[in-house]
Design a protein around this motif. Structure first.
Motif, PDB file in Angstrom:
ATOM      1  N   VAL A  28       0.842  -1.197   0.000  1.00 35.27           N
ATOM      2  CA  VAL A  28       0.000   0.000   0.000  1.00 35.27           C
ATOM      3  C   VAL A  28       0.875   1.244   0.000  1.00 35.27           C
ATOM      4  O   VAL A  28       1.755   1.404   0.860  1.00 35.27           O
ATOM      5  CB  VAL A  28      -0.924   0.039   1.236  1.00 35.27           C
ATOM      6  CG1 VAL A  28      -1.850   1.242   1.166  1.00 35.27           C
ATOM      7  CG2 VAL A  28      -1.718  -1.258   1.349  1.00 35.27           C
ATOM      8  N   ASN A  29       0.623   2.134  -0.957  1.00 32.84           N
ATOM      9  CA  ASN A  29       1.317   3.417  -0.970  1.00 32.84           C
ATOM     10  C   ASN A  29       0.511   4.436  -0.182  1.00 32.84           C
ATOM     11  O   ASN A  29      -0.554   4.871  -0.613  1.00 32.84           O
ATOM     12  CB  ASN A  29       1.515   3.921  -2.400  1.00 32.84           C
ATOM     13  CG  ASN A  29       2.210   5.278  -2.428  1.00 32.84           C
ATOM     14  OD1 ASN A  29       2.983   5.612  -1.527  1.00 32.84           O
ATOM     15  ND2 ASN A  29       1.925   6.069  -3.445  1.00 32.84           N
ATOM     16  N   CYS A  30       1.022   4.807   0.990  1.00 35.92           N
ATOM     17  CA  CYS A  30       0.367   5.804   1.844  1.00 35.92           C
ATOM     18  C   CYS A  30       1.089   7.144   1.772  1.00 35.92           C
ATOM     19  O   CYS A  30       0.842   8.027   2.597  1.00 35.92           O
ATOM     20  CB  CYS A  30       0.342   5.324   3.293  1.00 35.92           C
ATOM     21  SG  CYS A  30      -0.311   3.660   3.526  1.00 35.92           S
ATOM     22  N   THR A  31       1.984   7.309   0.807  1.00 34.97           N
ATOM     23  CA  THR A  31       2.736   8.555   0.639  1.00 34.97           C
ATOM     24  C   THR A  31       2.112   9.378  -0.480  1.00 34.97           C
ATOM     25  O   THR A  31       1.323   8.861  -1.285  1.00 34.97           O
ATOM     26  CB  THR A  31       4.209   8.266   0.283  1.00 34.97           C
ATOM     27  OG1 THR A  31       4.300   7.920  -1.113  1.00 34.97           O
ATOM     28  CG2 THR A  31       4.781   7.139   1.146  1.00 34.97           C
ATOM     29  N   PRO A  32       2.486  10.670  -0.600  1.00 37.66           N
ATOM     30  CA  PRO A  32       2.004  11.474  -1.731  1.00 37.66           C
ATOM     31  C   PRO A  32       2.860  11.315  -2.983  1.00 37.66           C
ATOM     32  O   PRO A  32       2.621  11.996  -3.980  1.00 37.66           O
ATOM     33  CB  PRO A  32       2.096  12.902  -1.176  1.00 37.66           C
ATOM     34  CG  PRO A  32       3.226  12.850  -0.206  1.00 37.66           C
ATOM     35  CD  PRO A  32       3.173  11.475   0.415  1.00 37.66           C
ATOM     36  N   ILE A  33       3.845  10.428  -2.968  1.00 37.26           N
ATOM     37  CA  ILE A  33       4.739  10.257  -4.120  1.00 37.26           C
ATOM     38  C   ILE A  33       3.960   9.702  -5.311  1.00 37.26           C
ATOM     39  O   ILE A  33       3.288   8.675  -5.206  1.00 37.26           O
ATOM     40  CB  ILE A  33       5.915   9.330  -3.767  1.00 37.26           C
ATOM     41  CG1 ILE A  33       6.752   9.941  -2.647  1.00 37.26           C
ATOM     42  CG2 ILE A  33       6.780   9.066  -5.000  1.00 37.26           C
ATOM     43  CD1 ILE A  33       7.838   9.027  -2.114  1.00 37.26           C
ATOM     44  N   SER A  83       7.541   7.326  -8.464  1.00 35.20           N
ATOM     45  CA  SER A  83       6.950   6.169  -7.773  1.00 35.20           C
ATOM     46  C   SER A  83       7.719   5.959  -6.478  1.00 35.20           C
ATOM     47  O   SER A  83       8.942   6.149  -6.458  1.00 35.20           O
ATOM     48  CB  SER A  83       7.034   4.911  -8.638  1.00 35.20           C
ATOM     49  OG  SER A  83       6.636   3.765  -7.897  1.00 35.20           O
ATOM     50  N   PRO A  84       7.043   5.565  -5.409  1.00 37.60           N
ATOM     51  CA  PRO A  84       7.754   5.357  -4.138  1.00 37.60           C
ATOM     52  C   PRO A  84       8.717   4.183  -4.173  1.00 37.60           C
ATOM     53  O   PRO A  84       9.672   4.129  -3.395  1.00 37.60           O
ATOM     54  CB  PRO A  84       6.628   5.130  -3.138  1.00 37.60           C
ATOM     55  CG  PRO A  84       5.490   4.612  -3.960  1.00 37.60           C
ATOM     56  CD  PRO A  84       5.604   5.318  -5.272  1.00 37.60           C
ATOM     57  N   VAL A  85       8.470   3.200  -5.069  1.00 35.97           N
ATOM     58  CA  VAL A  85       9.334   2.023  -5.204  1.00 35.97           C
ATOM     59  C   VAL A  85       9.436   1.668  -6.690  1.00 35.97           C
ATOM     60  O   VAL A  85       8.641   2.134  -7.513  1.00 35.97           O
ATOM     61  CB  VAL A  85       8.799   0.809  -4.417  1.00 35.97           C
ATOM     62  CG1 VAL A  85       8.822   1.081  -2.924  1.00 35.97           C
ATOM     63  CG2 VAL A  85       7.379   0.449  -4.868  1.00 35.97           C
ATOM     64  N   ASP A  86      10.394   0.806  -7.028  1.00 35.16           N
ATOM     65  CA  ASP A  86      10.548   0.406  -8.428  1.00 35.16           C
ATOM     66  C   ASP A  86       9.773  -0.879  -8.721  1.00 35.16           C
ATOM     67  O   ASP A  86       9.159  -1.485  -7.841  1.00 35.16           O
ATOM     68  CB  ASP A  86      12.031   0.269  -8.791  1.00 35.16           C
ATOM     69  CG  ASP A  86      12.765  -0.748  -7.926  1.00 35.16           C
ATOM     70  OD1 ASP A  86      12.131  -1.722  -7.478  1.00 35.16           O
ATOM     71  OD2 ASP A  86      13.975  -0.565  -7.697  1.00 35.16           O
TER      72      ASP A  86
END
Length: 276
Positions: free
Chosen positions: A183-188, A197-200
């Motif tokens: 889950v992406n909980c960041t604003p990235i 993207s927060p990760v690749d």
């Protein structure tokens, strides 16, 4: 014959930088489906005026307000009561005002629950990884805990300094991890930084279900990669609509039927393009 005066209940959103908020559009449609006479406005408030804004709710008979960054925690000591869930999350995003009494609630949790329930995504016994350690991540962690997740890990750049009931990892450490739900909980990746993207892709490959809380754009780079890797995935639009519906239920003592919920979700999925 005396003319009947139409009484419109008044609600709003309290925050600091709200130029890109779509909350008024969402609430307008929700009130239409709920057959409720209500108006919803945006209030940009400086930190030193938060107490004055809450006082104004009583003076102007504003029946309720949503609360967003940066006031979800700082508003708590200024309220008369806080729901058990909001107290547990230490985060308030909804205030109800009745006869001068200000009660705080959290509906982010409900939005997350709606997102997973709509897709019948299994949470029990799953390994969950949350990107980011802010308020949205905290609400998600509690939801997954309540639903019986086997493990919950929070990824943070300051993981070494974090304490609490969750396991913490740095983004470098995440590269060697795998799990079920990411889950992406960041604003990235949020507009206007849509090329981030927060990760690749290698990290995304190690999970089965991908949830991005971002709703603008509709498809972030994070979700585009998830689709390319044929993962089950969704953005944060259902969460946004779900927390708004729950806020209206609290304010209006109303319960949306399953048909109304489906109608609202279908409307926003069809009409929300992510363009501002």
């Amino acid at each position: 014959m005396k003319k009947r005066v139409r009484y419109v209940r008044f609600y709003g959103l309290f925050g600091q930088s709200l130029a890109h908020s779509i909350s008024p559009q969402i609430h307008r449609k929700i009130y239409e489906v709920a057959e409720t006479e209500a108006a919803y406005k945006i209030f940009e408030i400086e930190p030193n005026r938060l107490k004055s804004a809450l006082d104004a709710m009583t003076v102007l008979d504003i029946r309720g307000a949503n609360v967003t960054i940066p006031y979800k925690e700082t508003v708590i000591p200024l309220l008369d009561t806080v729901s058990p869930l909001a107290e547990r999350l230490h985060s308030v995003n909804t205030i109800k005002q009745v006869n001068g009494h200000l009660a705080g609630f959290n509906t982010d949790y409900d939005g997350i629950a709606l997102t997973f329930n709509q897709r019948n995504w299994r949470v029990k016994d799953q390994q969950v990884v949350l990107l980011g350690s802010g308020g949205a991540s905290h609400a998600a962690a509690h939801y997954f805990k309540d639903q019986g997740a086997r493990s919950i890990c929070v990824v943070s750049r300051s993981a070494a300094n974090q304490e609490g009931e969750w396991d913490y990892l740095t983004y470098d450490q995440l590269r060697t991890q795998s799990g079920d739900i990411l889950v992406n909980c960041t604003p990235i990746g949020m507009y206007p930084n849509v090329d981030a993207s927060p990760v690749d892709k290698d990290v995304i490959q190690s999970f089965q279900v991908i949830f991005d809380m971002t709703y603008n754009p509709v498809e972030t780079l994070f979700l585009k990669w998830a689709k390319e890797l044929e993962k089950e995935s969704t953005n944060g639009l259902d969460m946004l609509v779900g927390q708004a519906m729950r806020s209206v239920e609290i304010w209006e003592d109303h319960t949306f039927t399953p048909n109304q919920v489906s109608q609202l979700l279908a409307y926003f999925r069809e009409n929300w393009t992510g363009a501002l």
